[in-house]
Write a protein that holds these residues in place. Structure first.
Motif, PDB file in Angstrom:
ATOM      1  N   ILE A 199       5.063 -25.682 -38.856  1.00 41.55           N
ATOM      2  CA  ILE A 199       3.763 -25.112 -38.527  1.00 41.55           C
ATOM      3  C   ILE A 199       2.775 -26.238 -38.270  1.00 41.55           C
ATOM      4  CG2 ILE A 199       1.820 -23.740 -39.384  1.00 41.55           C
ATOM      5  CD1 ILE A 199       3.800 -22.185 -41.074  1.00 41.55           C
ATOM      6  N   VAL A 238      -2.800 -21.414 -35.280  1.00 43.67           N
ATOM      7  CA  VAL A 238      -1.510 -21.713 -35.895  1.00 43.67           C
ATOM      8  C   VAL A 238      -0.403 -21.668 -34.850  1.00 43.67           C
ATOM      9  CG1 VAL A 238       0.192 -20.986 -37.615  1.00 43.67           C
ATOM     10  CG2 VAL A 238      -2.262 -20.817 -38.124  1.00 43.67           C
ATOM     11  N   LEU A 272      -1.125 -18.725 -45.044  1.00 42.55           N
ATOM     12  CA  LEU A 272      -1.731 -18.477 -43.735  1.00 42.55           C
ATOM     13  C   LEU A 272      -1.750 -16.993 -43.396  1.00 42.55           C
ATOM     14  CD1 LEU A 272      -0.040 -21.352 -41.711  1.00 42.55           C
ATOM     15  CD2 LEU A 272      -2.433 -21.243 -42.455  1.00 42.55           C
ATOM     16  N   VAL A 331       3.617 -21.881 -34.592  1.00 43.19           N
ATOM     17  CA  VAL A 331       4.841 -21.814 -35.382  1.00 43.19           C
ATOM     18  C   VAL A 331       6.011 -22.173 -34.475  1.00 43.19           C
ATOM     19  CG1 VAL A 331       6.329 -20.398 -36.843  1.00 43.19           C
ATOM     20  CG2 VAL A 331       3.856 -20.024 -36.839  1.00 43.19           C
ATOM     21  N   ALA A 356      -1.336 -13.942 -40.915  1.00 42.76           N
ATOM     22  CA  ALA A 356      -0.523 -13.689 -39.717  1.00 42.76           C
ATOM     23  C   ALA A 356      -1.402 -13.600 -38.475  1.00 42.76           C
ATOM     24  CB  ALA A 356       0.282 -12.403 -39.898  1.00 42.76           C
ATOM     25  N   VAL A 403      -1.873 -16.726 -36.248  1.00 42.64           N
ATOM     26  CA  VAL A 403      -0.774 -17.262 -35.433  1.00 42.64           C
ATOM     27  C   VAL A 403      -1.083 -17.023 -33.956  1.00 42.64           C
ATOM     28  CG1 VAL A 403       1.682 -17.130 -34.894  1.00 42.64           C
ATOM     29  CG2 VAL A 403       0.907 -16.899 -37.270  1.00 42.64           C
ATOM     30  N   LEU A 408       4.912 -18.183 -43.791  1.00 47.52           N
ATOM     31  CA  LEU A 408       3.465 -18.034 -43.657  1.00 47.52           C
ATOM     32  C   LEU A 408       2.820 -17.738 -45.011  1.00 47.52           C
ATOM     33  CD1 LEU A 408       3.274 -15.946 -40.344  1.00 47.52           C
ATOM     34  CD2 LEU A 408       2.661 -18.346 -40.647  1.00 47.52           C
TER      35      LEU A 408
END
Length: 584
Positions: free
Chosen positions: A317, A210, A238, A212, A240, A243, A233
């Motif tokens: 994202i 991911v 998603l 961001v 965390a 990420v 998120l």
């Protein structure tokens, strides 16, 4: 997640070749050496047990080149929670054995494999799951995060007892392993970026895919920015842990909101130039800089998943095709540390300065001072300059840091005393380049020459004192004369920097003349030369005996006050101190 550089601990000089070989494989690692038994190490220690326990408590990976038994006995009282144990390994003095001891949940076996490969040996891995399945379910490879490690022990025990496992999601390290995979198995290994609730019979791994992107941060409060990203998120479903990093344009570098977000999620923030962004064909996103940033970060075959454009923040994202290392994309926030190495060699260099020098990508400074700082590790660059080019050197270092480098500007002594710290801030003040505003700047103090000279002879700075440079290159001599006269009249102990040079030969003599107007000829004068270096000398004379030719540019002069006293020592030397109580 970023891997913490390991501490490599040695007890004797014979271990140093292996330690250096291991250290070269791990950028940022430091070699800890036992005092009196090792030399040329990054950090010295006197108590093995205390040092090892302190490293363990701070979750620093430990590679100890010694017998496994002494490590086990040392750390045994601290072993209570295996989830908090950092990797701990024992390595034979000759490099013939690499034994992982602790930290199975934090990749100790993978670390053992890396070290063994660097040394050309086989690691002594005894974990049954690793051996049978050719993979470590407890410690996934970089780029993957195990969401429920508390379930892994029973899960692996069931596999070892003959249970089968169903694989959901794609991950080559799992599909190419020897796991007993069956489509109808009751146990499941799931690889997903989604925030799902794991269960005891399902291990969940989050791939770091991911990206961001954030834009239009302006002056948003850091805690509000963190809360907003969490909401985005959550809305996207998603995890965390999936990420890989946060991304923004370079003009956002140094924004407190970005720093707070990176700290909360414990992943890097990276930056792009506007010209580096991919072009978007969709009219919907053509003006959405966050979408461009996210897709640029996630790379080829990525796709935009979520885009939200509130008034306060522009966020987007993108999902990458594979886990990626954010640190290899764009540039990091530039760092500039102005450090003081002390007046001499490594023993007078603070641990903070040693760490900064070790981690910096670039060293900038006067050649002589860079020589004092030590040797560079692999990948570091050194930028020498003339000692009279302070402002140009400062500008060069700032530009280097603005490009995303981690720069150490090296001074001797303390960088804030007649040295490079003031030069750096002077350049920032007068040039006011916008790109310098985002640099993370810090000053790391060092032992000053006056402290070294005072310590060598006693405590002449034990009461009020002042520091004056006799160089009139950057300030008028008339100002220097006024300050000497005022300090003498105030009965302050005085430390004189830059007392004399080939170009400035009369200033010290004039300073002595001014001192005679209010100081007794018997006033003690201390001359410290080559402090902390080969040929160091510290001599005491009276003001009446003191001559300009007694000093040079490598001499630090301390002139006592009316209260400064001399104590004769048994074999002819003296101590000099200024009492804390002032008596007329």
């Amino acid at each position: 997640m970023n891997r913490i550089p390991p501490a490599i601990v040695i007890l004797g000089q014979n271990s140093q070749p292996i330690a250096k070989k291991i250290s070269a494989h791990f950028p940022g690692s430091q070699i800890y050496g036992l005092i009196d038994r090792t030399s040329n190490t990054d950090i010295n220690f006197s108590n093995f047990g205390e040092t090892l326990r302190e490293l363990f408590a701070t979750e620093t990976p430990i590679i100890a080149i010694c017998a496994a038994g002494i490590i086990i006995r040392t750390l045994a009282p601290l072993l209570s929670d295996k989830r908090a144990e950092p990797p701990v390994l024992a390595v034979a003095e000759d490099g013939s054995a690499v034994v992982p001891l602790l930290g199975g949940l934090h990749g100790v076996n993978d670390l053992a494999r890396e070290i063994a490969a660097a040394l050309g040996v086989q690691p002594a891995i005894t974990t049954t799951g690793d051996i049978r399945f050719r993979t470590a379910l407890l410690s996934p490879p970089q780029g993957y995060y195990l969401a429920n490690p508390e379930d892994a022990k029973t899960f692996i025990s069931n596999l070892l007892a003959g249970a089968k496992v169903r694989l959901e999601g794609a991950a080559s390290w799992l599909s190419e392993s020897n796991l007993p995979i069956a489509p109808d198995a009751k146990l499941t290994v799931r690889v997903t970026e989604k925030a799902i609730a794991p269960t005891p019979d399902c291990l969940v791994y989050h791939p770091q895919i991911v990206a961001v992107a954030l834009a239009k941060l302006s002056n948003i409060e850091p805690q509000i920015a963190v809360s907003f990203v969490r909401q985005v998120l959550e809305k996207a479903g998603l995890a965390a842990a999936s990420v890989a990093g946060f991304f923004a344009l370079k003009d956002e570098m140094g924004n407190p909101a970005l720093e707070a977000i990176a700290h909360f999620f414990k992943v890097p923030v990276r930056f792009f130039n506007l010209s580096e962004l991919v072009e978007l064909d969709s009219i919907e996103f053509i003006e959405n800089k966050a979408a461009q940033i996210a897709l640029t970060a996630a790379g080829a075959n990525s796709h935009l998943m979520e885009s939200d454009r509130p008034n306060a923040l522009n966020c987007a994202i993108a999902l990458a095709a594979q886990p990626f290392d954010a640190r290899a994309i764009g540039v990091s926030r530039g760092k500039l540390a102005i450090v003081g190495t002390g007046p001499g060699g490594a023993p007078w260099m603070s641990p903070e300065v040693k760490e900064i020098l070790r981690e910096a990508t670039d060293w900038v400074g006067y050649k002589f001072y860079l020589d004092l700082a030590g040797t560079l590790r692999e990948g570091q660059k050194r930028h020498d300059s003339d000692n009279r080019e302070e402002i140009d050197r400062a500008r060069f270092a700032l530009d280097l840091a603005a490009s995303g480098k981690s720069v150490a500007v090296v001074s001797s002594g303390d960088p804030g005393i007649f040295a490079m710290a003031a030069a750096v801030f002077e350049a920032i003040d007068f040039d006011a380049k916008p790109e310098w505003q985002g640099i993370d700047i810090r000053v790391a103090p060092g032992i000053s020459a006056m402290q070294a000279a005072a310590a060598a002879i006693g405590a002449p700075l034990g009461h009020d004192f002042c520091v004056i440079s006799l160089s009139d290159i950057l300030k008028p001599w008339e100002v220097i004369e006024q300050r000497i006269a005022a300090a003498a009249a105030a009965d302050l102990v005085m430390a004189f920097y830059n007392p004399i040079s080939k170009q400035r030969i009369w200033q010290l003599g004039r300073a002595i003349e001014i001192l005679f107007q209010s100081r007794d000829p018997k006033t003690p004068v201390i001359l410290g030369r080559n402090l902390g270096r080969p040929g160091q000398s510290v001599r005491v004379c009276s003001l009446g005996e003191f001559q300009p030719q007694d000093a040079d540019m490598r001499t630090l002069v301390i002139v006592g006050s009316s209260q400064t006293r001399i104590i004769p020592r048994k074999y002819g030397d003296v101590w000099v101190y200024t009492p804390r109580r002032y008596e007329k």
